[in-house]
Design an enzyme around this catalytic site. Structure first.
Site, PDB file in Angstrom:
ATOM      1  N   HIS A 145      15.005  20.138  50.578  1.00  0.00           N
ATOM      2  CA  HIS A 145      16.024  20.546  49.617  1.00  0.00           C
ATOM      3  C   HIS A 145      16.918  21.612  50.225  1.00  0.00           C
ATOM      4  CE1 HIS A 145      15.192  18.245  46.072  1.00  0.00           C
ATOM      5  NE2 HIS A 145      13.910  18.542  46.110  1.00  0.00           N
ATOM      6  N   ARG A 415      12.139   7.719  45.494  1.00  0.00           N
ATOM      7  CA  ARG A 415      12.688   8.230  44.226  1.00  0.00           C
ATOM      8  C   ARG A 415      14.137   7.818  44.106  1.00  0.00           C
ATOM      9  NH1 ARG A 415      14.218  14.047  41.658  1.00  0.00           N
ATOM     10  NH2 ARG A 415      15.191  14.389  43.677  1.00  0.00           N
ATOM     11  N   GLU A 536      12.759  15.149  32.864  1.00  0.00           N
ATOM     12  CA  GLU A 536      13.333  16.347  33.447  1.00  0.00           C
ATOM     13  C   GLU A 536      13.984  17.301  32.456  1.00  0.00           C
ATOM     14  OE1 GLU A 536      15.133  15.569  37.504  1.00  0.00           O
ATOM     15  OE2 GLU A 536      15.252  13.565  36.635  1.00  0.00           O
ATOM     16  N   ASP A 577      15.482  20.895  36.281  1.00  0.00           N
ATOM     17  CA  ASP A 577      16.552  20.587  35.341  1.00  0.00           C
ATOM     18  C   ASP A 577      16.230  21.082  33.936  1.00  0.00           C
ATOM     19  OD1 ASP A 577      18.808  18.876  36.606  1.00  0.00           O
ATOM     20  OD2 ASP A 577      16.974  18.106  37.493  1.00  0.00           O
ATOM     21  N   ARG A 615       7.542  21.258  40.862  1.00  0.00           N
ATOM     22  CA  ARG A 615       7.754  22.710  40.913  1.00  0.00           C
ATOM     23  C   ARG A 615       8.598  23.066  42.122  1.00  0.00           C
ATOM     24  NH1 ARG A 615       3.104  25.758  41.900  1.00  0.00           N
ATOM     25  NH2 ARG A 615       3.546  27.357  40.346  1.00  0.00           N
ATOM     26  N   ARG A 749      23.274  20.973  41.023  1.00  0.00           N
ATOM     27  CA  ARG A 749      21.846  20.769  41.194  1.00  0.00           C
ATOM     28  C   ARG A 749      21.098  22.057  40.836  1.00  0.00           C
ATOM     29  NH1 ARG A 749      20.548  16.107  43.389  1.00  0.00           N
ATOM     30  NH2 ARG A 749      22.167  14.942  44.477  1.00  0.00           N
TER      31      ARG A 749
END
Length: 918
Positions: A145, A415, A536, A577, A615, A749
């Site tokens: 990320h 995903r 989410e 989110d 997490r 994001r």
């Protein structure tokens, strides 16, 4: 005289700081060193003594820095943050060893402590432990990320430094050896100083895969087998010899999203997935080959001096090793044969030979299970013939590694967003049956159509039709997954995750796509991967139980679960989110309630629940200590199985050092064991607690939404007062910061949202709204409100963990520094209005938190973290001050590569200093 346990830590920090200072003086000159030292001294005075004169002098010095001076100051303090992290990790290892050497009682978070609690409570015995491990699954999952700011080259330097510090701590060095160690430390610090901290180009997905693999090479491949061995030995002693199986199932595994996570990342393609899987296989196979090479040199046992089993002798006879020098050494010959077969497997899977060739050609292994069987032959022969001690060394660890990592190393999750699946399925249906109008149908109509499709074995896609690029890409991914199963085994890809799941059709759409690639075979009731819904947003979490209830009510799906998945279903819950959507308090409460409701639904349908916790590193994204987080789950939510993501710079912090990595893996196992085996029937959570929490959540939600989404100009305030614009331009990840072009908070994001607030030291997503919520709660209940909240903190682990995490976030925030970032907002009225609200809420939150917990100051109940902040923040503060000045110059003067570089280095240093900001 009381021993100062932290003295060695301070000595290590001083040593590394001195070496860094010497390096700066040698490389940049005395003037730069003196400047940095004056800044450091003033920062320490201001932080520790609240010296206003020091603050004023510090500001004047930083504001007057030239561009070149600024870069050197930022680099120096950034590298100091990295060095302080190394010293702290080493101190944690030191203190853990000291406890073990002293024979202290097992510490919380250790396997010994978890087993002791389970035995003391009467919930554990040999039968229950065996049942637990037979079905257990504990899996941290690495994700890439845009907050992972570490370069692999920097990590390599830090690994060397950590090893040298460890040597000074454990080994009694001669004066000459001590000087050699010190010289090696100097070289390592110099290398670090001369290594570029930032990437010159944006990371590709393959770069991210390579970074992730470094943790397998340094930590997981070596430390997981050791942890298994330690657990097996401990269980043998605790449960009684012979009561437990000698070897546990491979329940602890490390997964990965890197190379399979397509949600919002167009660069993850079928080709990238296949490349990632090949890279993983190469790491695993290289490790096995190296271990076999060393094992062959160790097992020099000769017939006549030792016996060997018939199976071992047969294995040796089949070996291509015909050297007369080893004719009476069956173990070596057997290992040579295993090596030759594994080298052939390497060639077959990867298309090229390993660096160290086999002595002759051989047949490749059909799968990792066959390699395991050959290693088991070695093991059984050694045990049966008086050499059990030899079986417990390198061979034991290699056998365990093969059982855990196979030929695939780590299962890669796929995903994708449900919207993408919807578009792809709609196109496939429309081409096959024009006029179907899938997207125009209601939920019932969609499900009926999808169930009809799933009832037939015929494919929906045609090889003679040209579909859209998106559809072609999605189908290619699933076909690549099918090929991966055939090549590496089904363990290579086990989960397909659906982001933004909001109804049953989202799961059925994925099922249809899996059928297209042969991963779901309706006639055989076979499903090779798990369909995992990801809930989410706050709304999705509230609907999660209803969605799963409707899904399980479909006879076809329920039959598939029973036949292909052993009546188990994984559900992923998103912390990121939900927090950006509703704030810290409401996100935590919505997740807790969703878990409890899912437990009830699954129990009613006779399905086993496995939760996957999405997490992040920061508290604003579900971070915080893993041990407390797992123990705070609702009763029944951890049924021996748990998966959780490890993200951003937290991966480096947790697993960069092998010993620290092993400790963190042990914590996950201990917490899962302790939670799963704790006695049932402790009674439901008092209704008064639930009602109070709901009231607090409603008030906190209103406060958070009121600020973030309902305050005119807040979006402008956020973009001008934080580094979000600059983060978007930093080469730290393969995916963009926003899902769409523009500056809307809704499209941003969650990761850069939280990361930006951490950089300016406000940490807003980790606490905002709590102060107002509690104040209003107490105003409505003046007589018993505070007493009730204090009782909730004492008796309810969920609430206690929530407040503990908030305590940590507030302690890492700094309003004085944050106010300097607020000054970057051009609209004075907007700045004063919004920052005034934030400042007021911060003070209210600290006040009520201390009142509930009974602390005099933040972190009174966490002296380790309090000490860490005291040690490191005087060195972190200058980075924030310089960053503000650099942001001002950058936005006023336009593009200047040196200023931009300084900003990016400061982002790296602050993230390293905070350790859990993304």
């Amino acid at each position: 005289m009381t021993q100062d346990k932290d003295a060695p830590l301070r000595e290590d920090i001083r040593l590394l700081g001195r070496l860094l200072g010497d390096t700066v003086r040698d490389q940049q000159g005395a003037a730069v060193f003196d400047l940095i030292e004056r800044i450091r001294q003033n920062s320490v005075r201001f932080r520790r003594d609240d010296d206003i004169a020091a603050r004023r002098e510090l500001d004047d010095m930083l504001d007057a820095l030239s561009r070149e001076q600024t870069i050197q100051v930022v680099r120096a303090f950034s590298y100091f943050s990295h060095l302080a992290n190394i010293a702290e990790d080493q101190h944690h290892i030191r203190r853990s060893r000291a406890h073990l050497i002293a024979g202290s009682a097992p510490r919380e978070g250790s396997l010994a402590h978890a087993l002791q609690r389970a035995f003391d409570s009467g919930s554990a015995n040999a039968v229950s432990l065996q049942a637990f491990f037979e079905t257990a699954l504990v899996s941290p999952v690495l994700t890439a990320h845009p907050t992972e700011v570490q370069r692999k080259s920097i990590l390599n330097c830090e690994t060397v430094l950590a090893r040298l510090l460890d040597e000074r701590d454990r080994v009694q060095l001669t004066p000459e050896e001590s000087e050699a160690n010190l010289e090696a430390l100097r070289r390592a610090v110099l290398t670090l100083w001369q290594t570029r901290m930032l990437r010159s180009a944006r990371l590709s997905v393959i770069d991210e895969v390579n970074n992730g693999l470094s943790y397998f090479e340094t930590t997981f491949l070596r430390e997981l087998p050791r942890l298994y061995a330690s657990l097996e030995d401990h269980l043998a002693g605790a449960a009684g010899a012979g009561a437990m199986p000698a070897e546990l199932p491979a329940f602890l595994q490390v997964g990965s999203w890197i190379g399979g996570d397509r949600d919002g990342n167009p660069y993850v393609t079928a080709e990238v997935l296949e490349c990632a899987l090949a890279m993983q296989a190469e790491v695993a196979l290289n490790y096995y080959l190296d271990e076999l090479h060393f094992l062959g040199s160790q097992l020099s046992l000769a017939l006549g001096l030792v016996s060997a089993s018939d199976a071992l002798l047969a294995l040796a006879e089949r070996s291509p090793d015909q050297s007369p020098h080893r004719s009476d050494e069956p173990y070596r010959r057997a290992i040579s044969g295993i090596y030759a077969r594994l080298a052939a497997t390497y060639q077959a899977l990867l298309g090229h030979a390993p660096v160290r060739h086999a002595i002759a050609e051989a047949e490749p292994y059909p799968g990792a299970g066959a390699l395991s069987e050959d290693l088991d032959i070695l093991h059984r022969s050694l045990v049966a013939n008086g050499s059990a001690a030899l079986a417990r060394g390198r061979l034991r660890h290699l056998r365990r590694a093969v059982k855990v990592f196979g030929f695939h190393l780590a299962p890669v999750d796929l995903r994708q967003n449900s919207d993408v699946h919807e578009r792809v399925v709609a196109e496939l249906l429309e081409v096959a049956r024009p006029g179907t109008g899938y997207r125009e149908r209601d939920e019932a109509g969609r499900c009926a159509l999808l169930l009809d499709e799933l009832a037939t074995a015929r494919p929906l896609a045609s090889p003679h039709v040209k579909y859209s690029d998106e559809t072609e890409s999605e189908l290619a991914i699933f076909h690549a997954a099918r090929r991966a199963h055939l090549r590496y085994g089904t363990a290579a890809i086990r989960q397909c995750i659906i982001s933004k799941t909001d109804d049953v059709s989202d799961l059925l759409e994925l099922a249809v796509l899996l059928k297209e690639a042969g991963l779901l075979r309706p006639v055989d009731k076979a499903l090779d991967v798990n369909l995992v819904p990801l809930f989410e947003t706050i709304g999705d979490l509230e609907n999660a139980a209803g969605v799963m209830d409707r899904l399980f009510s479909l006879p076809g799906y329920r039959e598939l679960l029973a036949s292909a998945c052993d009546d188990a279903q994984e559900v992923m819950l998103g912390y990121s989110d939900s927090n950006k959507d509703g704030g810290f308090m409401t996100s935590g409460w919505a997740l807790y309630k969703a878990e409890g409701e899912l437990v009830d639904v699954f129990a009613r349908h006779g399905v086993r629940l496995r939760l996957f916790h999405g997490r992040g590193g920061s508290v604003g994204r579900g971070g915080g200590p893993s041990y407390q987080a797992i123990l705070a789950q609702p009763e029944g939510a951890v049924q021996g199985q748990i998966r959780l993501t490890e993200q951003g710079e937290v991966i480096g912090a947790k697993y960069g050092n092998p010993e620290v990595g092993r400790r963190n893996l042990e914590v996950l196992v201990a917490a899962t064991l302790e939670t799963s085996l704790r006695p049932a029937g402790t009674g439901p959570t008092p209704q008064a607690f639930l009602d109070a929490m709901q009231t607090l959540s409603d008030e906190a939600f209103a406060a958070y939404r009121g600020l973030v989404y309902e305050t005119p100009g807040f979006e402008q305030y956020f973009w001008e007062s934080t580094v979000i614009s600059e983060i978007a331009g930093l080469n730290i990840g393969s995916r963009p910061a926003s899902r769409k072009k523009g500056t809307r908070i809704e499209d941003l994001r969650a990761i850069p949202w939280v990361f930006s607030w951490a950089q300016c030291r406000l940490m807003l997503p980790g606490w905002f709204g709590f102060g107002r919520a509690v104040k209003r709660f107490l105003a409505a209940r003046p007589d018993d409100g505070l007493a009730l909240l204090q009782r909730m903190h004492r008796e309810w682990s969920f609430f206690a963990t929530l407040l503990s995490n908030m305590d940590m976030v507030l302690a890492k925030s700094d309003l004085a520094i944050a106010s300097r970032y607020a000054e970057l907002v051009k609209d004075v009225a907007l700045r004063e209005s919004i920052f005034g609200r934030i400042r007021g809420e911060w003070h209210d939150t600290v006040e009520v938190l201390l009142a509930i917990t009974g602390q005099q100051e933040l972190l009174d109940d966490n002296p380790l973290l309090k000490r860490s902040i005291r040690n490191r923040f005087p060195y972190l503060d200058p980075l924030n001050h310089v960053q503000v000045e650099l942001l001002r110059r950058h936005r006023e003067q336009g593009e200047d590569e040196r200023i931009r570089l300084g900003i990016h280095i400061s982002i790296n240093g602050i993230a390293a200093g905070l350790r859990n900001s993304g």
